[in-house]
Design a protein around this motif. Structure first.
Motif, mmCIF file in Angstrom:
data_model
loop_
_atom_site.group_PDB
_atom_site.id
_atom_site.type_symbol
_atom_site.label_atom_id
_atom_site.label_comp_id
_atom_site.label_asym_id
_atom_site.label_seq_id
_atom_site.Cartn_x
_atom_site.Cartn_y
_atom_site.Cartn_z
ATOM 1 N N THR A 193 -49.459 -12.692 49.198
ATOM 2 C CA THR A 193 -49.807 -11.960 47.975
ATOM 3 C C THR A 193 -48.534 -11.764 47.171
ATOM 4 N N ASN A 195 -45.686 -10.578 44.690
ATOM 5 C CA ASN A 195 -45.386 -9.354 43.953
ATOM 6 C C ASN A 195 -45.094 -9.710 42.498
ATOM 7 N N ARG A 217 -54.321 -9.391 44.341
ATOM 8 C CA ARG A 217 -53.606 -8.249 43.770
ATOM 9 C C ARG A 217 -54.562 -7.231 43.143
#
Length: 787
Positions: free
Chosen positions: A361, A363, A399
């Motif tokens: 995932t 950032n 996200r």
């Protein structure tokens, strides 16, 4: 054949004084030579077969010239033309005769083509009706096959040989391949080479002449098999490639050790993306034939093999191959995607795809790095842009940026349309949309995306079993949202194992695990045991981070079964940055959670807090803080509103309870996500038992609709079986038996012995008054205990 059939309608053309030159121009088998001889006999002349006719070949001022079939370009001398009153020439379409321009211009020219030379009713009038039908309906009126129609000629093998030696003798390997492709799929446009060879009626309606098509197909196959030289094989492969038969072209070259040429075709076909336009099994079988040396030297082959392995869920093998050939630093996406990276553009784009399977995932810094990387994409490379936005779509779902994910999906579809459409890739985008909308709680929009996904998938020309399985899951989840649970339960029991063993991107697996676990929780609430969801994720790679989610779902199953102590123990054992004590006191921080597992973990603990109800004055504030969290989905907000209503009802705050209950039910109806009402029946049912609360919310039409679906879900076959006198375990046995599971499979599913299974089934049969499984299932069906 020459004296078998008179053709007066064509022979009369010799007496037509309107043309000096008569050309009989058609492929082999059209009867040119026979007609030429008949015309010559009528004129009392002979036929010339020389390469260069002389004045001595003229008889009575006439030249009857049958061009040798091996000749390609010939010229008539001026002396012959000046002294000839009539010139009749039999030739094939690919043969060229020069020197005739002046004779054609001043004396006129008549050309008889294949259409004119084919037999018609007038030509066949002297033959028996059965023979006439055979000539016209079996052999397309082609003169060469007259003896076959008369039953006095070659057998099938001789006919095949004739086609090879007479019809196909002048074809290049590439032409032969083009013709063979058309004969395998004659509903496709007719290639130019076929138009010069085949009977016109066959070209116009190939389905009417299956015998002839099959003969030609066999002949073309044997002709192709005879080519063994590298030059001929490359010519054939080139034709296959141009016809879209890329895998067949590669396969042919690999069969003869021409790996470099096969690799070149793979590169021109966009390498790893070819898998989306091909059968997975065929693609995999062919790319895995490349030697280790070719894999080491050619990145396109390497990435194609990795793509095939990823489709099988072999992520570990992929990472091993890539680190072996590209270096260990390739496994670090930041090193690969950084500007000025030593890796090729293809390697960097593949790393982006690999991130999806690795369940990374990104950032904000990584997303910014991806945006920088995107700047290197060529503007005209629509496929690469579509792939980028497809990756971004997956990352934004993880996200929980659902609006950004929708935007990425829309852009990916735009670029796919600019490519002219890619049904399989468009299917994946629409399936992504289905998943993200169901996850966010908008089942109505999800249904539209699923319909679009089915339309695109049905347009895929090759087998797509894994993709149809994904679609069936999505459609079963949509059914679950409107109270129809049967399809989802059947999918979990019968198809989830195959589903999980294939390549599944993480957001789809997260989605699948949520719904599949809920189906098991709904139908087997008292069968909860440690690891009872093992069957849902046993095939997943260790690299996929679903362990926490599975433990959270197990804890929720314990909660629904009233085993709160075991639920708390399960949650406490999960490794998370925050623990129960921190969650108990947090308020403002709850608005800032963003990771999927953290939000699910926090909500599982709050679910326990709502149930246990302690005089914690800020519990409502905590739930409201979660509702205010922008990463919390619509679906989760419905659950939170139900919990707020439940806590208010416990405090005897009727007005607040009404407000929260009404908000939850109206949201569920507006979004079409009724499944969450069933999932939260532990708290919703007590609220609806209050006449005051129920009378208030039922004034809304939408709420009444939502409650009807909720009530229907409570009156499931499983629930009816329990009300009918079955124990929880017997009801489980009935559902599993109805799903077609054997005693051994039931035992494995419930983690009990086969002896215990037989014991419970015996009790079930006794209660139904039956002696056999089939009788019991029929009886249970009649009682509405199974559907």
């Amino acid at each position: 054949m020459d004296m078998l059939l008179d053709r007066p309608r064509l022979r009369r053309l010799m007496t037509d004084g309107n043309h000096r030159v008569l050309l009989l121009q058609a492929g082999a088998g059209a009867g040119k030579s026979v007609l030429l001889r008949q015309m010559a006999e009528d004129a009392g002349a002979r036929v010339c077969t020389a390469l260069h006719p002389q004045q001595a070949d003229l008889e009575g001022g006439m030249l009857f010239w049958d061009l040798p079939r091996k000749a390609r370009s010939l010229r008539l001398s001026d002396a012959v033309i000046d002294n000839a009153e009539r010139i009749v020439i039999a030739c094939r379409p690919q043969q060229k005769v020069t020197g005739l321009a002046r004779a054609k211009l001043h004396g006129g020219c008549r050309v008889l083509l294949a259409e004119d030379l084919s037999f018609n009713d007038e030509d066949l009038i002297t033959l028996p009706p059965q023979t006439q039908r055979a000539v016209l309906e079996t052999y397309a009126g082609w003169p060469a096959f007259l003896r076959l129609a008369l039953g006095d000629g070659e057998d099938d093998g001789s006919l095949v040989d004739y086609c090879r030696e007479a019809l196909f003798d002048h074809l290049t390997p590439g032409d032969m391949a083009a013709l063979s492709l058309w004969l395998k799929a004659p509903d496709q446009p007719v290639p130019a080479i076929a138009a010069t060879l085949m009977p016109p009626r066959l070209l116009a309606e190939p389905d009417r002449y299956p015998v002839l098509v099959e003969t030609l197909r066999r002949a073309s196959g044997e002709s192709l098999a005879a080519y063994v030289s590298p030059t001929a094989l490359k010519d054939i492969a080139s034709t296959l490639e141009q016809s879209g038969q890329v895998l067949a072209a590669m396969n042919l070259l690999l069969d003869h050790g021409l790996e470099a040429q096969a690799a070149a075709i793979l590169e021109r076909a966009d390498g790893r993306d070819l898998i989306y336009r091909s059968s997975l099994a065929e693609f995999q079988d062919i790319v895995l034939r490349f030697s280790h040396e070719s894999v080491a030297e050619n990145e396109t082959i390497l990435f194609a093999i990795c793509r095939a392995l990823m489709k099988q869920g072999e992520l570990h093998r992929v990472r091993h191959l890539l680190s072996k050939h590209l270096g260990l630093d390739y496994l670090d996406p930041m090193k690969v995607l950084v500007k000025g990276s030593r890796f090729s553009f293809a390697a960097r784009t593949f790393r982006l795809n690999l991130m999806i399977s690795e369940d990374l995932t990104p950032n904000d810094a990584m997303i910014e790095r991806l945006a920088e990387f995107m700047a290197d994409y060529p503007l005209g490379e629509h496929g690469k842009w579509a792939a980028y936005y497809n990756a971004l779509l997956e990352f934004e779902i993880r996200r929980r940026n659902f609006r950004e994910a929708e935007a990425a999906a829309a852009r990916a579809l735009i670029y796919l349309k600019k490519m002219g459409g890619q049904p399989l890739l468009e299917f994946f985008i629409h399936l992504h949309q289905t998943v993200l909308r169901l996850m966010s709680g908008d089942a109505l929009l999800a249904r539209k995306a699923a319909q679009d996904a089915r339309v695109r998938l049905e347009q895929v020309p090759h087998p797509a079993d894994a993709e149809f399985r994904m679609l069936r899951l999505a459609e079963a989840c949509l059914d679950y949202e409107v109270g129809r649970q049967r399809a989802l339960l059947q999918f979990v029991q019968n198809e989830f194992e195959e589903f999980a063993a294939a390549e599944i991107w993480p957001s789809l697996m997260q989605f699948a695990l949520h719904y599949a676990a809920q189906a098991l929780i709904d139908h087997f609430p008292m069968g909860v045991r440690p690891g009872f969801l093992d069957g849902l994720w046993i095939h997943l790679s260790d690299g996929l981070q679903f362990h926490a989610m599975m433990e959270i779902r197990t804890a929720i199953a314990y909660q629904n079964a009233g085993r709160w102590r075991e639920a708390a123990a399960t949650l406490s054992a999960i490794r998370m940055p925050m623990g129960k004590h921190w969650i108990d006191s947090a308020v403002e921080d709850l608005t800032r959670f963003s990771r999927r597992d953290e939000i699910a973990y926090v909500m599982a603990w709050f679910r326990e807090a709502v149930h246990l109800w302690t005089p914690r004055p800020y519990l409502a504030r905590q739930l409201e803080a979660l509702i205010a969290n922008p990463k919390v989905t619509h679906r989760e907000r419905v659950a939170l509103e139900i919990w707020l209503g439940y806590t208010a009802h416990q405090r005897r705050e009727t007005a607040a309870a009404r407000s929260h209950l009404l908000s939850a039910l109206e949201s569920a109806h507006r979004l079409g996500c009724h499944g969450v009402l069933s999932e939260e029946r532990l708290f919703l049912s007590p609220l609806l038992e209050s006449r005051t609360l129920r009378a208030f919310v039922e004034t809304s039409v939408g709420v009444r609709s939502a409650l009807a679906i909720f009530t229907s879900s409570l009156n499931s076959p499983h629930a009816r079986a329990l009300k009918g006198g079955l124990s929880q375990r017997e009801a489980q046995m009935l559902q599993l038996a109805a799903g077609g599971l054997s005693n051994k499979r039931i035992a494995a599913t419930l983690n009990i012995s086969e002896v215990t299974v037989k014991y419970h089934l015996g009790n079930l049969y006794r209660k139904l008054g039956c002696n056999r499984r089939a009788e019991a299932l029929r009886a249970a069906m009649a009682l509405g205990w199974i559907s």
